[in-house]
Each structure stands twice: as C-alpha cells, then as structure tokens.
Design a protein around this motif. Structure first.
Motif, PDB file in Angstrom:
ATOM      1  N   GLN A 300       0.863  -1.179   0.000  1.00 18.42           N
ATOM      2  CA  GLN A 300       0.000   0.000   0.000  1.00 18.42           C
ATOM      3  C   GLN A 300       0.904   1.236   0.000  1.00 18.42           C
ATOM      4  N   ASP A 301       0.920   1.949  -1.135  1.00 18.46           N
ATOM      5  CA  ASP A 301       1.844   3.070  -1.326  1.00 18.46           C
ATOM      6  C   ASP A 301       1.180   4.439  -1.264  1.00 18.46           C
ATOM      7  N   ALA A 302      -0.055   4.525  -0.772  1.00 19.79           N
ATOM      8  CA  ALA A 302      -0.824   5.771  -0.877  1.00 19.79           C
ATOM      9  C   ALA A 302      -0.632   6.724   0.286  1.00 19.79           C
ATOM     10  N   MET A 303       0.359   6.473   1.177  1.00 18.57           N
ATOM     11  CA  MET A 303       0.517   7.351   2.338  1.00 18.57           C
ATOM     12  C   MET A 303       1.951   7.849   2.518  1.00 18.57           C
ATOM     13  N   PRO A 304       2.629   8.275   1.446  1.00 18.09           N
ATOM     14  CA  PRO A 304       4.008   8.756   1.610  1.00 18.09           C
ATOM     15  C   PRO A 304       4.084   9.994   2.498  1.00 18.09           C
ATOM     16  N   ARG A 305       5.132  10.060   3.292  1.00 20.37           N
ATOM     17  CA  ARG A 305       5.442  11.199   4.171  1.00 20.37           C
ATOM     18  C   ARG A 305       4.393  11.429   5.258  1.00 20.37           C
ATOM     19  N   ARG A 306       3.565  10.448   5.539  1.00 19.31           N
ATOM     20  CA  ARG A 306       2.564  10.618   6.590  1.00 19.31           C
ATOM     21  C   ARG A 306       3.083  10.160   7.949  1.00 19.31           C
ATOM     22  N   ARG A 307       4.341   9.727   8.026  1.00 20.70           N
ATOM     23  CA  ARG A 307       4.985   9.341   9.290  1.00 20.70           C
ATOM     24  C   ARG A 307       4.155   8.293  10.023  1.00 20.70           C
ATOM     25  N   LEU A 308       4.027   7.152   9.393  1.00 10.40           N
ATOM     26  CA  LEU A 308       3.198   6.083   9.929  1.00 10.40           C
ATOM     27  C   LEU A 308       3.850   5.426  11.137  1.00 10.40           C
ATOM     28  N   SER A 309       3.003   4.954  12.043  1.00  8.52           N
ATOM     29  CA  SER A 309       3.463   4.238  13.232  1.00  8.52           C
ATOM     30  C   SER A 309       3.750   2.779  12.886  1.00  8.52           C
ATOM     31  N   ARG A 310       4.197   2.040  13.873  1.00 11.23           N
ATOM     32  CA  ARG A 310       4.309   0.601  13.732  1.00 11.23           C
ATOM     33  C   ARG A 310       2.909   0.026  13.473  1.00 11.23           C
ATOM     34  N   PRO A 311       2.784  -0.948  12.561  1.00 12.31           N
ATOM     35  CA  PRO A 311       1.468  -1.546  12.301  1.00 12.31           C
ATOM     36  C   PRO A 311       1.062  -2.506  13.413  1.00 12.31           C
ATOM     37  N   LEU A 312      -0.246  -2.659  13.596  1.00 17.29           N
ATOM     38  CA  LEU A 312      -0.795  -3.577  14.589  1.00 17.29           C
ATOM     39  C   LEU A 312      -1.912  -4.390  13.952  1.00 17.29           C
ATOM     40  N   ILE A 313      -1.835  -5.704  14.070  1.00 12.33           N
ATOM     41  CA  ILE A 313      -2.891  -6.579  13.569  1.00 12.33           C
ATOM     42  C   ILE A 313      -4.074  -6.527  14.532  1.00 12.33           C
ATOM     43  N   VAL A 314      -5.253  -6.196  13.996  1.00 19.90           N
ATOM     44  CA  VAL A 314      -6.495  -6.161  14.781  1.00 19.90           C
ATOM     45  C   VAL A 314      -7.533  -6.964  14.008  1.00 19.90           C
TER      46      VAL A 314
END
Length: 375
Positions: A300-314
C-alpha cells in the motif's frame, strides 16, 4: 526523506548532513475511499503532552496504563481513570507493567515503581542514564534501555541493580524509543545498532545468543547506520525483526538458522501473524510479506510522508497511526483502505496496542483513545 533522529558523537556535522537530506514536501493527501467497516471511538482520556518524547501506553488484563511528560501516570478501566498519580517529576518514556507493578522513568534517570492496583509508590531509584524506551517488567525484574543502548536489569521488589549489559556501539545510531521484550520470564530480547538481535538472561544479564538481522554497509558512517527498528516479534518457534537501511528477516529459534531475509528499511518495526509479516518502510509504504518466504504479498503506497506508526494486527485488519493524528485501517489480506478516524490533531508516534477486540493509541498531545471495529 524523513529526518532521522540520531545519537551522535559529532552532532554538528551529522545534523548538517541530515538537514541537507530532509524533504520539504508535506504529507500526502488522504486517499478517498468507501469504508467497509466502522472504526468507532469508544473512549478518550488525556494524560498530558509527550513534549519531545514518545510515550507508549500498555494494556494488561483489559486495563490501560499510560503517562505523560508532565509526570502523570494513570490507570484506565473501561474509559474511566481508576487512579491518577503525579510523580512530581518530568517523565521521558512510556509505561511498563506486569499487572502487579507499573514502572515509569524520569528525565533525570529516576525509575519509579507504582502499585498497579492502587497507584501508590513502591520505590524510586536513579540509574544515572537517559531512558527513552518504556521499561520491560517481568520475571521479577525491570529492564531499562538507556539512550546509549546500555541495558539495566533491576530487582522488581526494590529497584536494586541486578546486572548491567553493554557492548561496543557504532559511531551513529537511531535515537530509539523501542524497549526490550521479556520472554517466559527468563529471557529479554532486544535489537541493537549494527543490526544485532540479542537474547540476554534475565537472571544475570549474560549474552545467550545473537543474530545478525543486517550488517552495516556504505561509504560513510551515515550510510552505515543499520539499527534494529522496534521490538522483535515472536511466532511459535521463530523471531522476526527489521532494521533501518538493512533487512527484514525471520529466524528459527530452535537452531538460529535464517528462514528468510530481504533488503528493507524501516524506522518503526513490524507485526506478524501465522501467514504475514507486516512492515512500514522508510517511505511510508505498508507491505505484507509472506511469513515463510519473505515475498511481498501486497503493498500500500498511498501514504508517503505521513509518518506512519508501527502496524498492529487487529482481527482482519491492520491499524496504523500517522503524523497528523489519523488512525488508518487496512485490510489484512489485501492492504485496501477499510476505515479511518482522527484521534487527535497531533502525531501518533507510539505503537498502537491491542485492547479486547479493539485497540488503543496515544498521541503526542496526550490523548489516549480506544477504538473498536463494527461491521
């Protein structure tokens, strides 16, 4: 390119190099989509701003423990504060808890232990080091990671130092807020600069084994920064980790053999289940890798420069915070946008944490927000 927080021996030179690399482009616009699931806020509690630190909440037995830089520590049950304590000192990292004791650290190096049930103070000890990562609590010990990557093992009953672990470090390293992982109340796993994943005895601080997630490479020290990002993640008999400017890898814990490895670069770490390893790279591309081979399943490449956090499986989804306070939900099987909600107008830098069938996030502004998914 993101600005990289570094521990440096020659700060003026390195900061000049980094300022030349920093991008002036802002975060990508939010992608429009039709939600396939409702991301519902069920409660929000303020604990005070994180200031220049990252404050990690922790969930134990459905209770949420959180802290802010101003010195407040809270226990939240069902969206209500069961207790709130001001430690009368400025804090520098999030909370560690084993269900019996809550541990926080001050900006002056004090380690403060509170009773998990009442919030009353049990002990206070100064370790004489800057602590940026949440303490790990378990097996009768408290493990602290200093900003210079020394590890302190303290007795949980009184704060007395049990052991000190230190090793030679490269000249440059990420300024990390990732702590240690205690396994079976006997071993603590932790990633170090230089791409090392190390298992340390909780009893005496001895080095039990170490694995090379990646090896530094490059023409200069800046290019050779290759630190393990985030806390390592465990499977049934595997451990996986990812580094900045290095690799993602999974290892067989029974013999130390590498199951797979591939070039990757992440600031924030990963999560995994029995099928996929989920990672965010330095360009904020979210990827699902096959947990047995390391092959990319989706991206998923649609969020560049959004400073994403670590992912979490929910459940069937993946939760990520971003630098503008949004929480994004992606489909676990395909990476398609499923839901979005804004927790706060400040960044979510701390790792999201599971809470019942939902999860909780903490923003830099100090809001601790719990969510649930409704179909």
């Amino acid at each position: 390119m993101k600005r990289i927080p570094l521990r440096v021996f020659f700060p003026t030179l390195v900061l000049a190099l980094l300022s030349g690399c920093s991008s002036t482009a802002g975060p990508a616009d939010l992608v429009k989509f039709k939600p396939s699931v409702e991301l519902r806020e069920i409660w929000s509690v303020s604990v005070g701003s994180a200031k220049n630190y990252v404050f990690q909440p922790v969930v134990v037995n459905e209770s949420v423990y959180a802290a802010g830089a101003g010195g407040d520590v809270v226990r939240i049950d069902g969206g209500k504060k069961k207790w709130s304590v001001n430690t009368k000192t400025k804090l520098s990292a999030g909370v560690g808890c084993d269900g019996e004791m809550v541990v926080v650290v001050s900006q002056k190096g004090e380690t403060i232990a509170l009773d998990a049930e009442t919030g009353s103070e049990r002990w206070r000890v100064n370790v004489g080091a800057e602590i940026l990562a949440p303490p790990a609590v378990g097996g009768g010990a408290v493990v602290l990671r200093a900003s210079d990557h020394r590890l302190f093992g303290l007795e949980a009953k009184n704060g007395q130092q049990r052991w000190l672990y230190q090793r030679n470090m490269p000249p440059l390293a990420l300024r990390s807020h990732s702590g240690a992982l205690i396994v079976d109340d006997q071993v603590t796993l932790i990633g170090f600069p230089g791409g090392k994943l190390v298992a340390i005895s909780l009893e005496n601080g001895g080095n039990l084994w170490e694995l090379n997630v990646s090896r530094p490479r490059g023409a200069n020290e800046l290019e050779r920064v290759s630190d393990v990002a985030g806390v390592p993640v465990l499977g049934r008999s595997e451990v996986c980790a990812v580094t900045y400017q290095g690799r993602a890898a999974c290892f067989d814990l029974t013999n130390g053999n590498t199951l797979w490895t591939r070039d990757f670069s992440s600031y924030v770490g990963m999560d995994r289940d029995t099928r996929f390893a989920f990672l965010v790279d330095e360009r904020d591309s979210v990827q699902a890798l096959d947990v047995y081979s390391g092959i990319t399943v989706w991206r998923q490449d649609a969020m560049p420069r959004r400073r994403l956090s670590r992912p979490l499986i929910v459940g069937d989804y993946l939760a990520l915070g971003d630098g503008e306070g949004y929480v994004h939900m992606l489909g676990r099987e395909d990476g398609v946008f499923a839901a979005r909600n804004r927790a706060d107008r400040s960044a979510i830098l701390a790792d999201p944490q599971l809470l019942g069938n939902g999860f909780v996030v903490q923003s830099v502004g100090g809001d601790v927000v719990a969510y649930e998914l409704r179909h």
